[in-house]
Design a protein around this motif. Structure first.
Motif, short mmCIF file in Angstrom:
data_model
loop_
_atom_site.label_atom_id
_atom_site.label_comp_id
_atom_site.label_asym_id
_atom_site.label_seq_id
_atom_site.Cartn_x
_atom_site.Cartn_y
_atom_site.Cartn_z
N UNK A 70 -3.73 -27.49 55.73
CA UNK A 70 -2.86 -27.45 54.11
C UNK A 70 -2.58 -25.61 54.54
N UNK A 71 -2.69 -25.06 55.42
CA UNK A 71 -2.45 -23.79 55.85
C UNK A 71 -2.44 -22.64 54.60
N UNK A 72 -1.85 -21.56 54.33
CA UNK A 72 -2.02 -20.68 53.10
C UNK A 72 -1.63 -20.90 52.17
N UNK A 92 0.18 -27.25 52.20
CA UNK A 92 -0.35 -29.06 52.12
C UNK A 92 0.32 -29.43 51.70
N UNK A 93 0.14 -28.62 50.01
CA UNK A 93 -0.31 -29.32 48.42
C UNK A 93 1.84 -29.77 48.55
N UNK A 94 2.34 -29.11 49.64
CA UNK A 94 3.94 -29.61 49.07
C UNK A 94 4.55 -29.99 50.11
N UNK A 95 3.60 -29.94 51.87
CA UNK A 95 4.36 -30.80 52.27
C UNK A 95 3.73 -32.05 52.59
N UNK A 96 2.78 -32.38 52.34
CA UNK A 96 1.16 -33.20 52.04
C UNK A 96 2.02 -33.87 51.16
N UNK A 97 1.24 -33.25 50.15
CA UNK A 97 1.69 -34.28 49.06
C UNK A 97 3.00 -34.30 47.51
N UNK A 98 3.08 -32.92 47.17
CA UNK A 98 3.93 -33.15 46.74
C UNK A 98 6.04 -33.56 47.05
#
Length: 648
Positions: free
Chosen positions: A388-390, A461-467
């Motif tokens: 999930x990164x920074x 990661x909230x953007x790339x994996x979920x949103x």
């Protein structure tokens, strides 16, 4: 699936057990949670305390365990019966589930010391084999009386799935019974599990499962239990509050319903900024007009725990039902969701707020269980941090998303934000140096956005994996004003005519419109304007506009058919992706369709192959992350979505 129901002669033979029940009133306490959705860590939350809005952290599994252990100790000292149950939907919700799926839930739920759980609809999001592995992997019974698994090989063989479970109590001492044959004079409590009867229509992966009628199954099971001599019956459900109340009004003999699904934090939390919800421990009269059923539920995301005490008359009816939900806070307060050192309240303010919490039965300051915290941090958090990164920003309040704006005025917070991010990114110097164009408008199909954003820190990661998880390249294509208007009409009308097509609904940036519905599912655009500098001007039908769209919708997928038709022969479209870290333009020649209807993109020079090594196609997610970092680190909804939708 195991069936414990005892029929016919055996039930009659055992009915004498009822006379052995003690005549003294029996009081049972239940601790309960529901809809935890893999929120193993605390959730950031805004509360109103001492007349001001402050930010704290609520819940998380280590805090749930600490509080549950406190309730257990209190029950043990008082020599009182206690059960701890989960009302379903433990799955989904956070990056932990994305990475570990059901395995981490099985591990951590087992460490809580639950006595029973009912599966929720999200427990059916994966295949039945993974659900069966979860059920077999937990150390407590999973209950679903109206789940028929006979045709599903994986769940039919699950040895830990039951219609109900029996517990006998001698004061605080608890024993799980296989049947009433094992009962003596101690009070026995049956806990029945019920899942939605329409789950096959709602679950992502119901497989070959069948779901029986809630009311009929409940009454039939209650009758069989009463015939065996069971006086005290709890229904553990994942139906939602409204259907729990309906169940109570249509079934005789359920003493307590502990529910989930609607995620209702029952009780009056208005002064804390969390709303005045239906009262906790509502009592609903049964159809016989005599007995009553008590109904409780405990919010969501592992932020609160409910505690309800039910006292029974000697003949088994509820004489008293009382309790409440308790929000579990870490006792540290800030004036900003970003929780920096500069945002932390002074020690005097901290002390005053903690005194207010101590005086409020709706809240408690609870320390995390150290061992469970350590287990999460060593076994699971490193992989989460790596994936999930920074932190790129913070979300002060939930940002919602829905396909079609509602007639009640509800709309997507995220649709306009994603569109704004794409327009911003397409006009950054790096992108313009590659495209040689300035973008005028951005369009986003509602289906491109997959999840809401919850309050708290926003990570990559909230953007790339979920949103925005589809790794979709952004495209830049020129359209005339007439073509733009046609595309808007096509997608809006399709969304209004059939709610199943709401994923086609267009959100935008740099453009605004007013649409009037003139008959069901159809209407016309009364006004379309384009932003030029700080001014809005009427869309010019003959002018050409550079439009940013993700590659999936730019090819005409998901009901954006006119875009496919416009590019069948020739297009000036450019797709944007990174190759070995360098932003690269992939000019498109035309589109075509396979015999099966799939749309193919034909490139002028090199083809864009998103699965090739060194190629990153998720420029849609990159745009959103850059926008948050550089323009909106405190991510709140835009003041104006640009959409005026007048429905009939």
């Amino acid at each position: 699936m195991k069936h414990i129901l005892v029929a016919g002669a055996l039930a009659l033979a055992l009915s004498g057990c009822a006379s052995q029940q003690p005549e003294a009133p029996f009081t049972l306490t239940l601790a309960h949670i529901n809809d935890t959705h893999s929120h193993f860590d605390p959730s950031d939350a805004a509360l109103t305390l001492d007349g001001r809005q402050v930010y704290t952290r609520l819940g998380g599994f280590p805090r749930l365990l600490s509080y549950a252990n406190t309730l257990r100790e209190q029950a043990q000292l008082a020599d009182q019966p206690l059960l701890f149950v989960h009302g379903g939907d433990a799955w989904q919700g956070t990056g932990y589930f994305k990475l570990n799926q059901g395995a981490m839930n099985a591990d951590l739920l087992s460490r809580l010391g639950l006595d029973a759980m009912v599966p929720g609809q999200h427990e059916f999001d994966l295949d039945s084999a993974r659900l069966a592995a979860f059920i077999e992997g937990v150390n407590f019974p999973v209950l679903a009386a109206n789940l028929n698994a006979r045709k599903d090989p994986a769940l039919n063989a699950a040895g830990n799935l039951y219609p109900y479970v029996l517990y006998a109590f001698d004061g605080n001492d608890k024993e799980r019974l296989e049947s009433m044959e094992d009962a003596d004079s101690d009070p026995v409590v049956a806990v029945i599990g019920l899942v939605p009867e329409d789950l096959s229509e709602q679950a992502a992966n119901p497989g070959r499962l069948a779901f029986n009628h809630e009311v009929e199954t409940a009454q039939r099971t209650v009758n069989a239990l009463r015939a065996q001599g069971v006086k005290h019956i709890v229904a553990l459900t994942h139906l939602g509050l409204e259907r729990d109340q309906r169940l109570a009004s249509r079934v005789n003999g359920i003493d307590l319903i502990v529910g989930g699904r609607s995620e209702t934090l029952m009780g009056d939390f208005a002064s804390l900024g969390l709303g005045k919800n239906p009262p906790y421990a509502q009592q609903v009269t049964n159809p016989d007009g005599r007995a009553k059923t008590c109904v409780v539920q405990a919010g969501h995301f592992a932020q609160a725990m409910g505690r309800v005490s039910v006292t029974f008359t000697p003949d088994g009816r509820v004489s008293r039902c009382e309790g409440g939900n308790t929000l579990l806070t870490d006792g540290v307060f800030y004036n900003d969701i970003r929780r920096g050192k500069q945002h932390r309240l002074s020690e005097a303010e901290q002390q005053r707020l903690n005194q207010a919490v101590a005086a409020d039965a709706r809240m408690a300051v609870v320390a995390e269980d150290a061992e469970l915290r350590r287990h999460i941090d060593t076994q699971y958090r490193p992989a989460l941090n790596a994936a999930y990164g920074e932190v790129i920003g913070h979300v002060p309040a939930t940002l919602t998303h829905q396909g079609l704006p509602g007639q009640d005025g509800s709309a997507s917070d995220l649709g306009p934000l994603v569109a704004a991010s794409q327009l911003y990114w397409a006009n950054t110097p790096e992108v313009r140096a590659v495209t040689g164009r300035r973008a005028d408008i951005a369009l986003v199909g509602a289906s491109a956005i997959r999840t809401p954003l919850e309050p708290g820190a926003l990570r990559q990661g909230n953007v790339t994996l979920e949103l925005l998880p589809y790794s979709t390249p952004l495209s830049l294509v020129s359209l005339t004003g007439r073509q733009l208007a046609g595309l808007l009409l096509e997608t809006i009308n399709a969304s209004l005519a059939d709610n199943q097509a709401a994923g086609a609904f267009p959100y935008m940036a740099g453009l605004r419109y007013r649409f009037d519905e003139t008959r069901k599912g159809a209407g016309f655009l009364r006004m379309i304007e384009v932003r030029q500098g700080r001014q809005w001007v009427k869309l010019d039908s003959n002018a050409s506009y550079n439009v940013v769209i993700n590659g999936y919708h730019a090819s005409g997928n998901d009901g954006w058919n006119s875009l496919y038709q416009l590019q069948r022969v020739l297009t000036d479209r450019i797709d944007l992706a990174r190759v070995k870290g360098r932003l690269t333009a992939f000019p498109v020649a035309r589109l075509s369709q396979t015999r099966r209807g799939a749309i193919r993109v034909h490139y002028i020079n090199q083809a864009l192959r998103c699965r090739a090594g060194g190629v990153q196609c998720n420029t849609d997610a990159e745009a959103f992350m850059d926008y948050v970092r550089e323009r909106r680190p405190l991510l709140t909804p835009l003041a104006d979505s640009g959409i005026t939708l007048n429905r009939l």
